[in-house]
Design a protein around this motif. Sequence first.
Motif, PDB file in Angstrom:
ATOM      1  N   GLY A 267      67.032  23.666 103.951  1.00  0.00           N
ATOM      2  CA  GLY A 267      67.232  22.774 105.553  1.00  0.00           C
ATOM      3  C   GLY A 267      68.932  22.236 105.059  1.00  0.00           C
ATOM      4  N   LEU A 268      69.044  20.802 106.436  1.00  0.00           N
ATOM      5  CA  LEU A 268      70.016  20.400 106.278  1.00  0.00           C
ATOM      6  C   LEU A 268      69.613  18.907 105.937  1.00  0.00           C
ATOM      7  CD1 LEU A 268      73.230  19.404 106.928  1.00  0.00           C
ATOM      8  CD2 LEU A 268      72.776  19.039 109.359  1.00  0.00           C
TER       9      LEU A 268
ATOM     10  N   GLY B  47      69.502  12.592  99.518  1.00  0.00           N
ATOM     11  CA  GLY B  47      67.784  12.789  99.897  1.00  0.00           C
ATOM     12  C   GLY B  47      67.472  13.675  98.797  1.00  0.00           C
ATOM     13  N   SER B  48      65.763  14.435  99.450  1.00  0.00           N
ATOM     14  CA  SER B  48      65.032  15.238  98.783  1.00  0.00           C
ATOM     15  C   SER B  48      65.195  16.129  99.438  1.00  0.00           C
ATOM     16  CB  SER B  48      64.010  14.617  97.685  1.00  0.00           C
ATOM     17  OG  SER B  48      64.475  13.325  97.767  1.00  0.00           O
TER      18      SER B  48
ATOM     19  N   ASP C  25      75.599  20.024  95.830  1.00  0.00           N
ATOM     20  CA  ASP C  25      74.138  21.274  95.652  1.00  0.00           C
ATOM     21  C   ASP C  25      74.041  22.576  97.157  1.00  0.00           C
ATOM     22  OD1 ASP C  25      73.159  20.342  93.111  1.00  0.00           O
ATOM     23  OD2 ASP C  25      72.806  18.257  94.774  1.00  0.00           O
ATOM     24  N   THR C  26      74.751  21.971  97.797  1.00  0.00           N
ATOM     25  CA  THR C  26      75.521  22.743  99.257  1.00  0.00           C
ATOM     26  C   THR C  26      75.098  24.074  98.658  1.00  0.00           C
ATOM     27  OG1 THR C  26      75.255  21.691 100.808  1.00  0.00           O
ATOM     28  CG2 THR C  26      76.446  23.559 100.977  1.00  0.00           C
ATOM     29  N   ALA C  27      74.193  25.542  99.212  1.00  0.00           N
ATOM     30  CA  ALA C  27      73.979  26.803  98.099  1.00  0.00           C
ATOM     31  C   ALA C  27      72.776  27.326  98.946  1.00  0.00           C
ATOM     32  CB  ALA C  27      73.982  26.746  96.592  1.00  0.00           C
ATOM     33  N   VAL C  28      72.305  28.629  99.429  1.00  0.00           N
ATOM     34  CA  VAL C  28      71.552  29.723  99.119  1.00  0.00           C
ATOM     35  C   VAL C  28      71.245  29.614  98.127  1.00  0.00           C
ATOM     36  CG1 VAL C  28      70.691  31.945  99.705  1.00  0.00           C
ATOM     37  CG2 VAL C  28      72.935  31.431 101.119  1.00  0.00           C
ATOM     38  N   TYR C  29      69.756  29.381  97.763  1.00  0.00           N
ATOM     39  CA  TYR C  29      69.121  29.261  96.824  1.00  0.00           C
ATOM     40  C   TYR C  29      68.194  30.197  96.787  1.00  0.00           C
ATOM     41  CZ  TYR C  29      70.377  24.523  95.273  1.00  0.00           C
ATOM     42  OH  TYR C  29      71.329  23.162  95.127  1.00  0.00           O
ATOM     43  N   TYR C  30      68.331  31.119  95.796  1.00  0.00           N
ATOM     44  CA  TYR C  30      67.482  32.372  95.695  1.00  0.00           C
ATOM     45  C   TYR C  30      66.022  31.788  94.395  1.00  0.00           C
ATOM     46  CZ  TYR C  30      71.395  34.763  97.769  1.00  0.00           C
ATOM     47  OH  TYR C  30      72.290  35.478  98.318  1.00  0.00           O
ATOM     48  N   CYS C  31      65.353  32.740  94.436  1.00  0.00           N
ATOM     49  CA  CYS C  31      63.923  32.724  92.950  1.00  0.00           C
ATOM     50  C   CYS C  31      63.920  34.304  92.969  1.00  0.00           C
ATOM     51  CB  CYS C  31      62.353  32.026  93.696  1.00  0.00           C
ATOM     52  SG  CYS C  31      61.954  33.628  94.968  1.00  0.00           S
ATOM     53  N   ALA C  32      63.535  34.093  91.651  1.00  0.00           N
ATOM     54  CA  ALA C  32      64.213  35.764  91.264  1.00  0.00           C
ATOM     55  C   ALA C  32      63.179  35.928  89.859  1.00  0.00           C
ATOM     56  CB  ALA C  32      65.924  35.451  90.334  1.00  0.00           C
ATOM     57  N   GLY C  33      62.705  36.825  88.984  1.00  0.00           N
ATOM     58  CA  GLY C  33      61.942  37.251  88.186  1.00  0.00           C
ATOM     59  C   GLY C  33      62.049  37.987  87.437  1.00  0.00           C
ATOM     60  N   SER C  34      61.899  37.944  86.799  1.00  0.00           N
ATOM     61  CA  SER C  34      62.204  38.697  84.694  1.00  0.00           C
ATOM     62  C   SER C  34      60.994  38.456  84.305  1.00  0.00           C
ATOM     63  CB  SER C  34      62.626  37.711  83.911  1.00  0.00           C
ATOM     64  OG  SER C  34      63.414  37.826  82.717  1.00  0.00           O
TER      65      SER C  34
ATOM     66  N   THR D  92      66.938  31.374 100.788  1.00  0.00           N
ATOM     67  CA  THR D  92      66.792  30.339 101.531  1.00  0.00           C
ATOM     68  C   THR D  92      68.216  29.081 101.983  1.00  0.00           C
ATOM     69  OG1 THR D  92      65.877  28.944 102.769  1.00  0.00           O
ATOM     70  CG2 THR D  92      65.574  28.974 100.332  1.00  0.00           C
ATOM     71  N   GLN D  93      68.972  28.497 102.985  1.00  0.00           N
ATOM     72  CA  GLN D  93      69.855  27.741 102.950  1.00  0.00           C
ATOM     73  C   GLN D  93      70.131  26.572 102.554  1.00  0.00           C
ATOM     74  OE1 GLN D  93      73.352  28.874 103.385  1.00  0.00           O
ATOM     75  NE2 GLN D  93      73.587  26.276 102.962  1.00  0.00           N
ATOM     76  N   VAL D  94      70.384  25.819 101.631  1.00  0.00           N
ATOM     77  CA  VAL D  94      70.439  24.714 101.799  1.00  0.00           C
ATOM     78  C   VAL D  94      71.728  23.403 101.830  1.00  0.00           C
ATOM     79  CG1 VAL D  94      69.694  22.750  99.762  1.00  0.00           C
ATOM     80  CG2 VAL D  94      68.217  24.493 100.234  1.00  0.00           C
ATOM     81  N   THR D  95      71.869  22.959 102.683  1.00  0.00           N
ATOM     82  CA  THR D  95      73.022  22.060 103.344  1.00  0.00           C
ATOM     83  C   THR D  95      72.771  20.852 102.163  1.00  0.00           C
ATOM     84  OG1 THR D  95      72.972  23.838 104.884  1.00  0.00           O
ATOM     85  CG2 THR D  95      74.861  21.786 104.777  1.00  0.00           C
ATOM     86  N   VAL D  96      73.807  20.028 102.321  1.00  0.00           N
ATOM     87  CA  VAL D  96      73.904  18.598 101.772  1.00  0.00           C
ATOM     88  C   VAL D  96      75.112  17.900 102.379  1.00  0.00           C
ATOM     89  CG1 VAL D  96      73.933  16.894  99.952  1.00  0.00           C
ATOM     90  CG2 VAL D  96      72.348  19.183  99.872  1.00  0.00           C
ATOM     91  N   SER D  97      74.276  17.513 103.358  1.00  0.00           N
ATOM     92  CA  SER D  97      76.104  16.419 103.848  1.00  0.00           C
ATOM     93  C   SER D  97      76.286  15.513 102.816  1.00  0.00           C
ATOM     94  CB  SER D  97      75.954  16.147 105.467  1.00  0.00           C
ATOM     95  OG  SER D  97      74.875  15.254 105.733  1.00  0.00           O
ATOM     96  N   SER D  98      77.767  14.435 103.833  1.00  0.00           N
ATOM     97  CA  SER D  98      77.966  13.624 102.843  1.00  0.00           C
ATOM     98  C   SER D  98      77.600  12.736 104.037  1.00  0.00           C
ATOM     99  CB  SER D  98      79.396  13.527 102.594  1.00  0.00           C
ATOM    100  OG  SER D  98      80.191  13.585 103.548  1.00  0.00           O
TER     101      SER D  98
END
Length: 124
Positions: A10-11, A16-17, A90-99, A118-124
């Motif tokens: 989210g935004l 923030g957290s 830190d703004t980016a699309v975050y992916y989980c992955a398995g190895s 999932t999209q994470v957007t951090v505003s100033s």
Amino acid sequence: QVHLVESGGGLVQAGGSLRLSCAASGRTDWVVTMGWFRQAPGQEREFVAAITWSSGVTNYDDSVKGRFTISRDNTKKLVYLQMNNLRPADTAVYYCAGSRENYATMIRDNYYYWGQGTQVTVSS
């Protein structure tokens, strides 16, 4: 087959957290290590954090060390990424992955199973 589904993006404002979740299903016994990666537009997908299912050994990229915490629930097959003191970088699309590697690898090519992001957007 192994299916991974991320949620919780989210935004948020800088400082923030946010907590991301990844639900694993299917042949989860094939996955030894779970990781989080992120990708900003025009950038390579980069390692964020990883954790082993059995022992809980963790590994973090220096850019998030001390701010992010990866954890897992072995019973529910859930992996979390708690993100504190977020920055615009830190703004980016975050992916989980398995190895299938039995260490908390940071090498992208060692991960065979990927979520949709999932999209994470951090505003100033």
